[in-house]
Design a protein around this motif. Structure first.
Motif, PDB file in Angstrom:
ATOM      1  N   TYR A   1       0.833  -1.213   0.000  1.00  0.00           N
ATOM      2  CA  TYR A   1       0.000   0.000   0.000  1.00  0.00           C
ATOM      3  C   TYR A   1       0.864   1.259   0.000  1.00  0.00           C
ATOM      4  O   TYR A   1       0.554   2.224  -0.707  1.00  0.00           O
ATOM      5  CB  TYR A   1      -0.927   0.004   1.218  1.00  0.00           C
ATOM      6  CG  TYR A   1      -1.810   1.228   1.281  1.00  0.00           C
ATOM      7  CD1 TYR A   1      -2.891   1.363   0.421  1.00  0.00           C
ATOM      8  CD2 TYR A   1      -1.544   2.262   2.187  1.00  0.00           C
ATOM      9  CE1 TYR A   1      -3.694   2.500   0.465  1.00  0.00           C
ATOM     10  CE2 TYR A   1      -2.341   3.395   2.238  1.00  0.00           C
ATOM     11  CZ  TYR A   1      -3.418   3.503   1.371  1.00  0.00           C
ATOM     12  OH  TYR A   1      -4.206   4.633   1.413  1.00  0.00           O
TER      13      TYR A   1
ATOM     14  N   ARG B   1      -3.191   3.228 -13.988  1.00  0.00           N
ATOM     15  CA  ARG B   1      -3.881   1.948 -14.179  1.00  0.00           C
ATOM     16  C   ARG B   1      -3.011   0.786 -13.721  1.00  0.00           C
ATOM     17  O   ARG B   1      -3.485  -0.143 -13.049  1.00  0.00           O
ATOM     18  CB  ARG B   1      -4.279   1.779 -15.637  1.00  0.00           C
ATOM     19  CG  ARG B   1      -5.433   2.674 -16.078  1.00  0.00           C
ATOM     20  CD  ARG B   1      -6.014   2.206 -17.391  1.00  0.00           C
ATOM     21  NE  ARG B   1      -5.061   2.360 -18.475  1.00  0.00           N
ATOM     22  CZ  ARG B   1      -4.963   3.434 -19.261  1.00  0.00           C
ATOM     23  NH1 ARG B   1      -5.774   4.468 -19.049  1.00  0.00           N
ATOM     24  NH2 ARG B   1      -4.084   3.491 -20.228  1.00  0.00           N
TER      25      ARG B   1
ATOM     26  N   LEU C   1      -1.596  -2.944  -7.053  1.00  0.00           N
ATOM     27  CA  LEU C   1      -2.104  -2.935  -5.677  1.00  0.00           C
ATOM     28  C   LEU C   1      -3.047  -4.112  -5.450  1.00  0.00           C
ATOM     29  O   LEU C   1      -2.907  -4.849  -4.461  1.00  0.00           O
ATOM     30  CB  LEU C   1      -2.827  -1.622  -5.389  1.00  0.00           C
ATOM     31  CG  LEU C   1      -3.543  -1.540  -4.031  1.00  0.00           C
ATOM     32  CD1 LEU C   1      -2.544  -1.595  -2.882  1.00  0.00           C
ATOM     33  CD2 LEU C   1      -4.386  -0.256  -3.949  1.00  0.00           C
ATOM     34  N   GLY C   2      -3.997  -4.308  -6.356  1.00  0.00           N
ATOM     35  CA  GLY C   2      -4.950  -5.401  -6.207  1.00  0.00           C
ATOM     36  C   GLY C   2      -4.269  -6.762  -6.209  1.00  0.00           C
ATOM     37  O   GLY C   2      -4.560  -7.625  -5.376  1.00  0.00           O
ATOM     38  N   LEU C   3      -3.330  -6.962  -7.129  1.00  0.00           N
ATOM     39  CA  LEU C   3      -2.623  -8.238  -7.216  1.00  0.00           C
ATOM     40  C   LEU C   3      -1.750  -8.472  -5.988  1.00  0.00           C
ATOM     41  O   LEU C   3      -1.653  -9.597  -5.489  1.00  0.00           O
ATOM     42  CB  LEU C   3      -1.771  -8.271  -8.483  1.00  0.00           C
ATOM     43  CG  LEU C   3      -2.555  -8.356  -9.802  1.00  0.00           C
ATOM     44  CD1 LEU C   3      -1.630  -8.101 -10.978  1.00  0.00           C
ATOM     45  CD2 LEU C   3      -3.218  -9.719  -9.932  1.00  0.00           C
TER      46      LEU C   3
ATOM     47  N   LYS D   1      -2.856   0.689  -9.850  1.00  0.00           N
ATOM     48  CA  LYS D   1      -4.045   0.124  -9.216  1.00  0.00           C
ATOM     49  C   LYS D   1      -4.096  -1.393  -9.399  1.00  0.00           C
ATOM     50  O   LYS D   1      -4.467  -2.129  -8.473  1.00  0.00           O
ATOM     51  CB  LYS D   1      -5.302   0.767  -9.793  1.00  0.00           C
ATOM     52  CG  LYS D   1      -5.494   2.223  -9.389  1.00  0.00           C
ATOM     53  CD  LYS D   1      -6.766   2.809  -9.996  1.00  0.00           C
ATOM     54  CE  LYS D   1      -6.943   4.268  -9.565  1.00  0.00           C
ATOM     55  NZ  LYS D   1      -8.167   4.865 -10.168  1.00  0.00           N
ATOM     56  N   ALA D   2      -3.725  -1.846 -10.603  1.00  0.00           N
ATOM     57  CA  ALA D   2      -3.704  -3.288 -10.854  1.00  0.00           C
ATOM     58  C   ALA D   2      -2.678  -3.979  -9.961  1.00  0.00           C
ATOM     59  O   ALA D   2      -2.938  -5.051  -9.396  1.00  0.00           O
ATOM     60  CB  ALA D   2      -3.398  -3.558 -12.326  1.00  0.00           C
TER      61      ALA D   2
ATOM     62  N   THR E   1       0.004 -14.367  -8.490  1.00  0.00           N
ATOM     63  CA  THR E   1      -0.291 -12.932  -8.398  1.00  0.00           C
ATOM     64  C   THR E   1       0.922 -12.157  -7.889  1.00  0.00           C
ATOM     65  O   THR E   1       1.127 -11.002  -8.266  1.00  0.00           O
ATOM     66  CB  THR E   1      -1.495 -12.672  -7.467  1.00  0.00           C
ATOM     67  OG1 THR E   1      -1.212 -13.206  -6.161  1.00  0.00           O
ATOM     68  CG2 THR E   1      -2.743 -13.326  -8.007  1.00  0.00           C
TER      69      THR E   1
ATOM     70  N   TYR F   1       2.650  -9.154  -9.844  1.00  0.00           N
ATOM     71  CA  TYR F   1       2.838  -7.883  -9.125  1.00  0.00           C
ATOM     72  C   TYR F   1       4.241  -7.320  -9.351  1.00  0.00           C
ATOM     73  O   TYR F   1       4.381  -6.131  -9.678  1.00  0.00           O
ATOM     74  CB  TYR F   1       2.595  -8.089  -7.634  1.00  0.00           C
ATOM     75  CG  TYR F   1       3.017  -6.905  -6.787  1.00  0.00           C
ATOM     76  CD1 TYR F   1       2.198  -5.785  -6.662  1.00  0.00           C
ATOM     77  CD2 TYR F   1       4.253  -6.884  -6.133  1.00  0.00           C
ATOM     78  CE1 TYR F   1       2.586  -4.692  -5.900  1.00  0.00           C
ATOM     79  CE2 TYR F   1       4.641  -5.803  -5.367  1.00  0.00           C
ATOM     80  CZ  TYR F   1       3.814  -4.705  -5.254  1.00  0.00           C
ATOM     81  OH  TYR F   1       4.218  -3.612  -4.513  1.00  0.00           O
TER      82      TYR F   1
ATOM     83  N   LEU G   1      -2.277  -7.371  -2.957  1.00  0.00           N
ATOM     84  CA  LEU G   1      -3.132  -7.722  -1.818  1.00  0.00           C
ATOM     85  C   LEU G   1      -3.641  -9.159  -1.931  1.00  0.00           C
ATOM     86  O   LEU G   1      -3.745  -9.872  -0.924  1.00  0.00           O
ATOM     87  CB  LEU G   1      -4.311  -6.749  -1.732  1.00  0.00           C
ATOM     88  CG  LEU G   1      -3.948  -5.284  -1.440  1.00  0.00           C
ATOM     89  CD1 LEU G   1      -5.203  -4.420  -1.389  1.00  0.00           C
ATOM     90  CD2 LEU G   1      -3.159  -5.159  -0.138  1.00  0.00           C
ATOM     91  N   ILE G   2      -3.950  -9.596  -3.147  1.00  0.00           N
ATOM     92  CA  ILE G   2      -4.372 -10.983  -3.354  1.00  0.00           C
ATOM     93  C   ILE G   2      -3.239 -11.944  -3.005  1.00  0.00           C
ATOM     94  O   ILE G   2      -3.457 -13.006  -2.412  1.00  0.00           O
ATOM     95  CB  ILE G   2      -4.831 -11.199  -4.813  1.00  0.00           C
ATOM     96  CG1 ILE G   2      -6.110 -10.409  -5.088  1.00  0.00           C
ATOM     97  CG2 ILE G   2      -5.061 -12.686  -5.096  1.00  0.00           C
ATOM     98  CD1 ILE G   2      -6.556 -10.439  -6.533  1.00  0.00           C
TER      99      ILE G   2
END
Length: 234
Positions: A72, A89, A95-97, A92-93, A130, A134, A99-100
């Motif tokens: 983060y 973009r 960040l999501g990956l 953000k992608a 992931t 990342y 966290l997964i």
């Protein structure tokens, strides 16, 4: 001021140190107790039997929390660094990956390989796949954000680590498919012994490549801090 007190660089430093200790401590305990073989057990094998499973689970959960904080913080740093639409973009992608991937770590820690193999395998796939995507995205972001933030040498190092992890992932998964049993002790006479060794070696390479990628964040994290602001509305 000590280097680890500058900015937020203590986050990646702690993440790398703690995660490395997680794998090594559980391995040492498992080998000392003769729960696994000395030569290249799976990482999960070293945390499959108590008491090392308890230590592995607790330390992995802390690593996941440190990973979330670091990922983060990196997201906010890149967000402040660049206003480009492509970088936003990708950021953000990533960040999501990221966290997964941390969620996958928690699943691996909670579902032991010998107890709930399906849940464990799902968590491992989430963590590795992931996680590698990342670090690939972060390498691309470094290229777009250059020369701000990181130098070209840091970009090259990140690319090399990402490529190494990606190349090691394929034999990790493919050879694991041919491993027929989940026994903690393997023998050279086993039909699938070679597949086990290749898969286990590559798994260690993937794991430490992913972890040490965060070492490249230390210089960047010296440059900024995060603050939480509170607004009171009547």
């Amino acid at each position: 001021m000590f280097w680890f007190m500058q900015g937020l660089c203590f986050l990646p430093a702690f993440l790398v140190s703690w995660s490395s200790c997680t794998f090594l401590i559980s391995y040492i305990i498992a080998v000392f107790r003769h729960d696994v073989d000395v030569i290249f057990p799976y990482i999960s094998d070293t945390g499959a039997t108590p008491p090392e499973s308890c230590i592995f689970g607790l330390m992995t959960f802390i690593s996941a929390c440190a990973g979330i904080a670091t990922i983060y913080a990196r997201f906010k740093f890149v967000e402040k660094l660049s206003d480009g639409a492509v970088v936003k973009r990708l950021n953000k992608a990533a960040l999501g990956l990221g966290l997964i991937s941390c969620l996958g770590m928690c699943i691996v820690a909670s579902f032991q390989e010998t107890t709930v193999p399906i849940g464990h395998d799902i968590g491992a796939l989430l963590f590795f796949v992931t996680g590698i995507v990342y670090i690939i995205l972060q390498s691309i972001i470094t290229h777009y954000a250059s020369p701000l933030g990181s130098s070209i040498s840091v970009f090259r190092i990140r690319c090399m680590i990402a490529v190494l992890a990606a190349l090691a992932l394929f034999p990790t998964i493919i050879c694991a498919i041919f491993v027929k049993t989940t026994e903690l002790h393997r023998h050279k006479e086993d039909e699938d012994y070679r597949f086990h060794i290749v898969s286990a070696v590559c798994e260690w390479i993937v794991a430490f490549s992913f972890i040490f990628f965060f070492f490249t964040y230390i210089h960047d994290f010296k440059l900024f801090t995060l603050r939480v602001t509170t607004e009171y509305e009547e």
